[in-house]
Design a protein around this motif. Structure first.
Motif, PDB file in Angstrom:
ATOM      1  N   UNK A  71       0.858  -1.186   0.000  1.00 60.30           N
ATOM      2  CA  UNK A  71       0.000   0.000   0.000  1.00 60.30           C
ATOM      3  C   UNK A  71       0.894   1.235   0.000  1.00 60.30           C
ATOM      4  N   UNK A  72       1.082   1.847  -1.143  1.00 65.53           N
ATOM      5  CA  UNK A  72       1.875   3.065  -1.206  1.00 65.53           C
ATOM      6  C   UNK A  72       3.288   2.894  -0.694  1.00 65.53           C
ATOM      7  N   UNK A  73       3.879   1.707  -0.961  1.00 62.44           N
ATOM      8  CA  UNK A  73       5.250   1.457  -0.546  1.00 62.44           C
ATOM      9  C   UNK A  73       5.366   0.806   0.813  1.00 62.44           C
ATOM     10  N   UNK A 120      -7.447  -8.878   5.734  1.00 62.83           N
ATOM     11  CA  UNK A 120      -8.668  -8.098   5.607  1.00 62.83           C
ATOM     12  C   UNK A 120      -8.875  -7.237   6.830  1.00 62.83           C
ATOM     13  N   UNK A 121      -9.207  -5.985   6.645  1.00 61.26           N
ATOM     14  CA  UNK A 121      -9.496  -5.117   7.775  1.00 61.26           C
ATOM     15  C   UNK A 121      -8.279  -4.648   8.540  1.00 61.26           C
ATOM     16  N   UNK A 122      -7.069  -4.946   8.056  1.00 63.28           N
ATOM     17  CA  UNK A 122      -5.870  -4.595   8.820  1.00 63.28           C
ATOM     18  C   UNK A 122      -5.656  -3.093   8.826  1.00 63.28           C
ATOM     19  N   UNK A 123      -4.965  -2.615   9.853  1.00 57.89           N
ATOM     20  CA  UNK A 123      -4.611  -1.197   9.953  1.00 57.89           C
ATOM     21  C   UNK A 123      -3.113  -1.091  10.222  1.00 57.89           C
ATOM     22  N   UNK A 124      -2.492  -0.062   9.667  1.00 57.56           N
ATOM     23  CA  UNK A 124      -1.082   0.165   9.950  1.00 57.56           C
ATOM     24  C   UNK A 124      -0.915   0.577  11.401  1.00 57.56           C
ATOM     25  N   UNK A 125       0.220   0.173  11.982  1.00 58.13           N
ATOM     26  CA  UNK A 125       0.517   0.533  13.357  1.00 58.13           C
ATOM     27  C   UNK A 125       1.946   1.003  13.442  1.00 58.13           C
ATOM     28  N   UNK A 126       2.170   2.077  14.184  1.00 57.02           N
ATOM     29  CA  UNK A 126       3.526   2.582  14.379  1.00 57.02           C
ATOM     30  C   UNK A 126       4.187   1.927  15.578  1.00 57.02           C
ATOM     31  N   UNK A 127       3.460   1.076  16.299  1.00 55.27           N
ATOM     32  CA  UNK A 127       4.005   0.483  17.513  1.00 55.27           C
ATOM     33  C   UNK A 127       5.018  -0.599  17.168  1.00 55.27           C
ATOM     34  N   UNK A 128       6.143  -0.576  17.788  1.00 54.87           N
ATOM     35  CA  UNK A 128       7.185  -1.571  17.609  1.00 54.87           C
ATOM     36  C   UNK A 128       7.739  -1.944  18.972  1.00 54.87           C
ATOM     37  N   UNK A 138       8.833  -6.253  -1.037  1.00 55.52           N
ATOM     38  CA  UNK A 138       7.402  -6.217  -0.696  1.00 55.52           C
ATOM     39  C   UNK A 138       6.534  -6.785  -1.816  1.00 55.52           C
ATOM     40  N   UNK A 139       5.505  -7.536  -1.437  1.00 58.65           N
ATOM     41  CA  UNK A 139       4.604  -8.150  -2.405  1.00 58.65           C
ATOM     42  C   UNK A 139       3.180  -8.147  -1.849  1.00 58.65           C
TER      43      UNK A 139
END
Length: 381
Positions: A112-114, A120-128, A211-212
């Motif tokens: 998604x944009x690099x 399904x339904x996933x969200x990006x997270x900045x938590x590491x 990435x794929x």
């Protein structure tokens, strides 16, 4: 009918979706492709699946609905010490503990944009995991920066060379050439590797995974299902995991990482040893991580992974320890540690097709993760 307890679970089915870069295929469709294939491969139907596990809090329930799994149950949050492989470990625990007969585990990634998002339904997270203040203050913003520091330290302490790292990438591309699903299949030379675009010293572009879009799924079952699995089953001999110790850079044995602890955890649960392993499918989000895993798992002594892979013969398909036989994340594509497991299962079942080894292996080890979180799995026929 009571579910048996205590016996080692098996992977009875495996499935993989279409894999490619920016395919335009939705995460939901990729998930259904892989998961439906895995269920059929195990000789089961959706009605036979007791639970679904993946990384993320909501996507498993969504996947169950898409697949028509009537009551996916709840088997705990798949977040724990085995990192990316934690859903697999959780599924094995559910089966071994008598709480399920068949568990579906999947991982879906989508560019998604690099960036890569999952499921399904996933969200990006900045938590590491781990502390970041000092890293960010030094303008080290990504895993490429953090692991480059591990690699540089390994070079400074043990004399590991850029060319030795190159053999990991060259071996991956050589193996990807035999894999029709791999996204990069053209051969590369050492000159190609050494002249690739710099990313974060000592890493160049060919040290970094690709990435794929794609999905991979497995069915983890009770051992009693082995006889009914149409294409055979693979025993999960042991799993290991570790998380959090020392963060990214505070371990007293730096540049060692959580891989060291995860491997020790896995070996403590089996009578098998590194010398029994016929096949290694090891995480290569960056080329150096493969070296770190070779040492952590005991295939060579600390600091000796560079000479171990030098020349590429020992890790070739006909070598003493075939490595990343499908092309790894460096060439086949970044599936967050699930393609390594898929390939190991295929090799042990004798169903690897064009990537099949000259001699069918009987014991394989799989690993995923780097830095402060890591997981590994030991598989037998």
């Amino acid at each position: 009918m009571a579910v048996p307890r205590g016996a080692a679970p098996v992977i009875s089915g495996a499935g993989i979706s279409h894999v490619g870069r920016r395919t335009g295929i939705s995460a939901a469709d990729l998930t259904v492709q892989a998961s439906a294939a895995a269920i059929a491969d195990a000789g089961l139907t959706a009605a036979d699946i007791d639970g679904v596990l993946t990384l993320g809090d909501t996507t498993a329930a969504e996947a169950a609905a898409l697949l028509g799994i009537p009551d996916p149950g709840r088997f705990g949050e798949p977040l724990g010490p085995a990192g990316l492989l934690e859903p697999v470990a959780q599924a094995c625990a559910a089966v071994a503990g008598g709480r399920a007969r068949h568990m579906l585990v999947y991982r879906t990634v989508q560019m998604m944009g690099g960036t890569v998002e999952a499921g399904p339904g996933a969200r990006k997270s900045a938590k590491e995991p781990g502390p970041f203040d000092h890293l960010l203050a030094a303008h080290a913003y990504s895993a490429a920066n953090w692991l480059a520091m591990h690699c540089r330290r390994h070079m400074d302490v043990y004399g590991t060379t850029k060319e030795q790292l190159g053999w990991v990438a060259i071996n991956a591309r050589r193996n990807a050439g035999r894999n029709p699903l791999a996204v990069y299949r053209d051969p590369i030379t050492m000159d190609d590797y050494l002249n690739s675009r710099p990313i974060s010293s000592p890493f160049g572009l060919l040290d970094c995974d690709v990435p794929v879009d794609g999905s991979i799924a497995f069915v983890v079952s009770t051992p009693e299902h082995r006889a009914d699995s149409p294409f055979g089953a693979v025993t999960v001999e042991a799993t290991g995991g570790a998380a959090g110790t020392g963060g990214w850079y505070e371990r007293p044995d730096y540049p060692n990482m959580a891989a060291t602890d995860a491997a020790a955890d896995m070996w403590s649960k089996t009578t098998l040893a590194p010398g029994d392993v016929d096949l290694a499918e090891l995480y290569d989000g960056f080329s150096y991580l493969t070296l770190a895993w070779l040492e952590a798992l005991g295939f060579c002594a600390e600091g000796e992974a560079g000479p171990f892979v030098d020349g590429g013969t020992r890790i070739a398909p006909d070598g003493a320890l075939p490595l990343n036989t499908y092309g790894g994340q460096l060439s086949a594509g970044r599936m967050h540690g699930y393609w390594v497991l898929y390939e190991a299962v295929a090799q042990l079942r004798g169903r690897a097709g064009p990537t099949a080894l000259p001699k069918r292996p009987e014991v394989a080890v799989v690993s995923a993760g780097g830095g402060p979180i890591a997981g590994c799995v030991l598989l037998t026929c």
